[in-house]
Write an enzyme that holds these catalytic residues in place. Structure first.
Site, PDB file in Angstrom:
ATOM      1  N   ASP A 214      10.115  41.018  81.947  1.00 39.18           N
ATOM      2  CA  ASP A 214      10.853  42.269  82.083  1.00 39.18           C
ATOM      3  C   ASP A 214       9.817  43.397  82.094  1.00 39.18           C
ATOM      4  O   ASP A 214       9.280  43.774  81.058  1.00 39.18           O
ATOM      5  CB  ASP A 214      11.821  42.411  80.906  1.00 39.18           C
ATOM      6  CG  ASP A 214      12.509  43.769  80.896  1.00 39.18           C
ATOM      7  OD1 ASP A 214      12.193  44.615  81.749  1.00 39.18           O
ATOM      8  OD2 ASP A 214      13.352  43.980  80.011  1.00 39.18           O
ATOM      9  N   GLN A 217       9.486  48.785  81.687  1.00 38.70           N
ATOM     10  CA  GLN A 217       8.714  49.886  81.092  1.00 38.70           C
ATOM     11  C   GLN A 217       7.249  49.793  81.485  1.00 38.70           C
ATOM     12  O   GLN A 217       6.463  50.678  81.121  1.00 38.70           O
ATOM     13  CB  GLN A 217       8.823  49.857  79.551  1.00 38.70           C
ATOM     14  CG  GLN A 217      10.223  50.030  79.015  1.00 38.70           C
ATOM     15  CD  GLN A 217      10.776  51.446  79.244  1.00 38.70           C
ATOM     16  OE1 GLN A 217      10.039  52.384  79.551  1.00 38.70           O
ATOM     17  NE2 GLN A 217      12.078  51.602  79.105  1.00 38.70           N
ATOM     18  N   CYS A 382      19.561  49.589  73.334  1.00 36.98           N
ATOM     19  CA  CYS A 382      19.889  48.279  73.913  1.00 36.98           C
ATOM     20  C   CYS A 382      18.929  47.201  73.413  1.00 36.98           C
ATOM     21  O   CYS A 382      18.485  46.330  74.187  1.00 36.98           O
ATOM     22  CB  CYS A 382      19.876  48.320  75.445  1.00 36.98           C
ATOM     23  SG  CYS A 382      21.083  49.459  76.106  1.00 36.98           S
TER      24      CYS A 382
HETATM   25  C1  LIG Z   1      12.571  47.043  78.716  1.00 36.91           C
HETATM   26  C2  LIG Z   1      13.814  47.283  79.499  1.00 36.91           C
HETATM   27  N1  LIG Z   1      14.388  46.279  80.149  1.00 36.91           N
HETATM   28  C3  LIG Z   1      15.499  46.429  80.870  1.00 36.91           C
HETATM   29  C4  LIG Z   1      16.109  47.644  80.968  1.00 36.91           C
HETATM   30  C5  LIG Z   1      17.358  47.753  81.780  1.00 36.91           C
HETATM   31  O1  LIG Z   1      17.173  48.628  82.830  1.00 36.91           O
HETATM   32  P1  LIG Z   1      18.411  49.013  83.771  1.00 36.91           P
HETATM   33  O2  LIG Z   1      19.431  49.645  82.877  1.00 36.91           O
HETATM   34  O3  LIG Z   1      17.817  49.943  84.753  1.00 36.91           O
HETATM   35  O4  LIG Z   1      18.897  47.738  84.350  1.00 36.91           O
HETATM   36  C6  LIG Z   1      15.573  48.743  80.308  1.00 36.91           C
HETATM   37  C7  LIG Z   1      16.236  50.068  80.358  1.00 36.91           C
HETATM   38  O5  LIG Z   1      16.224  50.816  79.406  1.00 36.91           O
HETATM   39  C8  LIG Z   1      14.383  48.569  79.562  1.00 36.91           C
HETATM   40  O6  LIG Z   1      13.813  49.585  78.912  1.00 36.91           O
END
Ligand SMILES: Cc1ncc(COP(=O)(O)O)c(C=O)c1O
Length: 425
Positions: A214, A217, A382
């Site tokens: 992922d 960031q 989240c």
């Molecule tokens: C580390 C990380 N992964 C995934 C996401 C999810 O991103 P999105 O809401 O654009 O799908 C975020 C968003 O805050 C994030 O910070």
């Protein structure tokens, strides 16, 4: 306007080092005044602001070549298709992916992770298997696996954290034993921790597991080379890297993507359909069902062009300097009154500063900061499993990007002092 003319996605000024004062002029939102004060935007980890180059590119598309893609054989439809595929190549180059057909456009990083879970995971995971995640994952890289685990009966394991907010890899070999997938963030959206992605992807591969990184960031803030990172899949979102909302990217190794079934059905993802069934299209369209977010893809291309013109090394260097300044300023000014989570060394973290302040509730902090036009995020970000590890329900979070400067950090510190006065005096 001739079809070949397009707004250049370039910043008003070059990088190395970043001329932030000049760059700010590229971002119309930074001129907005709230509560009669200059806005201080410190929530780029949630979503970044957009430069004129991105706004103009999207506006240009709608004004000049607005038509659906991969369908029409008239000039503007062909040009819209070409622009969209140019943007795909720009994204490929930006992350040094080996091939352009490995770049799959999704709605966001969350959808990219869900795609891997529902397509690769559904095909490859079952009872007796394990998926290894970390305690610092965003829900986007947790919940898709929990949904699938409930159906397919595999185990989810967790890499724990060290007290200073890094991954505790002491037991990595045992945790990877029998795991089929490792899901790991490249940079925590709460702690700022930059994880040792290459070490982890190497270990996963040696254990026979594929890796999903992922990089939501990470890609906006550091030079990214998917080959060097050694991952099998990488997910990120356009809106955190100066691009629009509604567009994300999944990069995957071609052998894996080729072997995976489609995720969503309909539109451009088919080669043929009969009453008895369908034949999927080639990569990357196999995974792009329905009309894609064309303007957003073109906007993302402009964002990538903008970042490339600045240079990601310059972007990262600026963030290390500004994070150093922020850590020093806040700890010198508030001492024990502030706890900033995550690693203390700015070279091992990004500019995401989650903090507890004077025992105040993060929502109260954020509300008073707003009265001073300082925008920070308050909540669980989240990342509820991580909140539980930290022993808190929520944190306040300030996050910086290339258009922030020391004056923004000073404004944050001043507004925090006013918050303490308001609640504690
Ligand atoms: C580390 C990380 N992964 C995934 C996401 C999810 O991103 P999105 O809401 O654009 O799908 C975020 C968003 O805050 C994030 O910070």
């Amino acid at each position: 306007m001739a079809l070949t003319q397009t707004p250049a996605g370039r910043p008003a000024t070059g990088g190395d080092p970043l001329d932030v004062a000049a760059l700010k002029a590229d971002f119309p939102l930074l001129d907005v005044r709230v509560h009669d004060q200059r806005i201080v935007y410190l929530d780029s980890a949630a979503s970044s602001q957009k430069p004129l180059a991105v706004l103009d590119a999207m506006d240009w598309y709608y004004r000049n070549i607005n038509a659906n893609v991969h369908r029409g054989v008239y000039a503007i439809a062909e040009e819209a298709t070409r622009r969209m595929e140019v943007a795909r190549e720009q994204v490929r180059r930006f992350i040094n992916a080996p091939a352009v057909d490995e770049i799959v456009f999704t709605k966001n990083a969350t959808e990219a992770c869900n795609l891997v879970a529902q397509s690769w995971g559904r095909t490859n995971l079952g009872p007796g298997d394990a998926v290894l995640l970390t305690h610092m994952e965003h829900h986007a890289n947790i919940v898709p696996w929990q949904i699938l685990a409930a159906e397919r009966g595999f185990e989810i394991r967790w890499i724990p954290l060290t007290p200073d907010g890094r991954l505790d890899l002491t037991d990595l070999d045992r945790l990877l034993d029998g795991a089929k997938l490792l899901g790991v963030t490249a940079m925590s959206n709460v702690l700022g921790t930059i994880t040792p992605v290459r070490q982890l992807t190497d270990a996963a591969r040696a254990a026979g597991a594929v890796s999903l990184v992922d990089a939501c960031q990470y890609v906006p803030h550091l030079p990214t080379d998917v080959v060097e990172l050694g991952a099998d899949f990488i997910a990120f979102s356009g809106h955190k890297m100066l691009g629009p909302t509604g567009i994300g990217v999944l990069w995957g190794r071609r052998e894996l993507l080729d072997a995976m079934p489609p995720f969503l059905g309909g539109g451009e993802m088919i080669r043929d359909v009969t009453v008895d069934g369908f034949t999927p299209n080639e990569l990357p369209w196999k995974f792009e069902a329905g009309t894609p977010p064309i303007a957003e893809i073109i906007g993302l291309g402009a964002a990538v062009e903008y970042l490339e013109a600045l240079g990601m090394d310059a972007v990262r260097a600026h963030e290390i300097d500004l994070t150093t300044y922020a850590l020093d300023t806040l700890t010198e000014r508030f001492g024990d009154g502030i706890t900033i989570y995550g690693p203390a060394d700015p070279t091992t973290r990004g500019g995401v500063l989650s903090f507890a302040f004077q025992g105040l509730h993060p929502h109260d902090i954020s509300q008073v900061l707003d009265e001073h036009a300082v925008c920070v995020r308050a909540g669980h970000h989240c990342a509820k499993p991580l909140m539980r590890v930290l022993g808190v329900g929520a944190t306040a979070r300030a996050s910086v990007y290339l258009y922030n400067d020391e004056a923004d950090i000073d404004a944050l510190a001043g507004a925090l002092a006013a918050t303490a006065d308001f609640f504690l005096r």
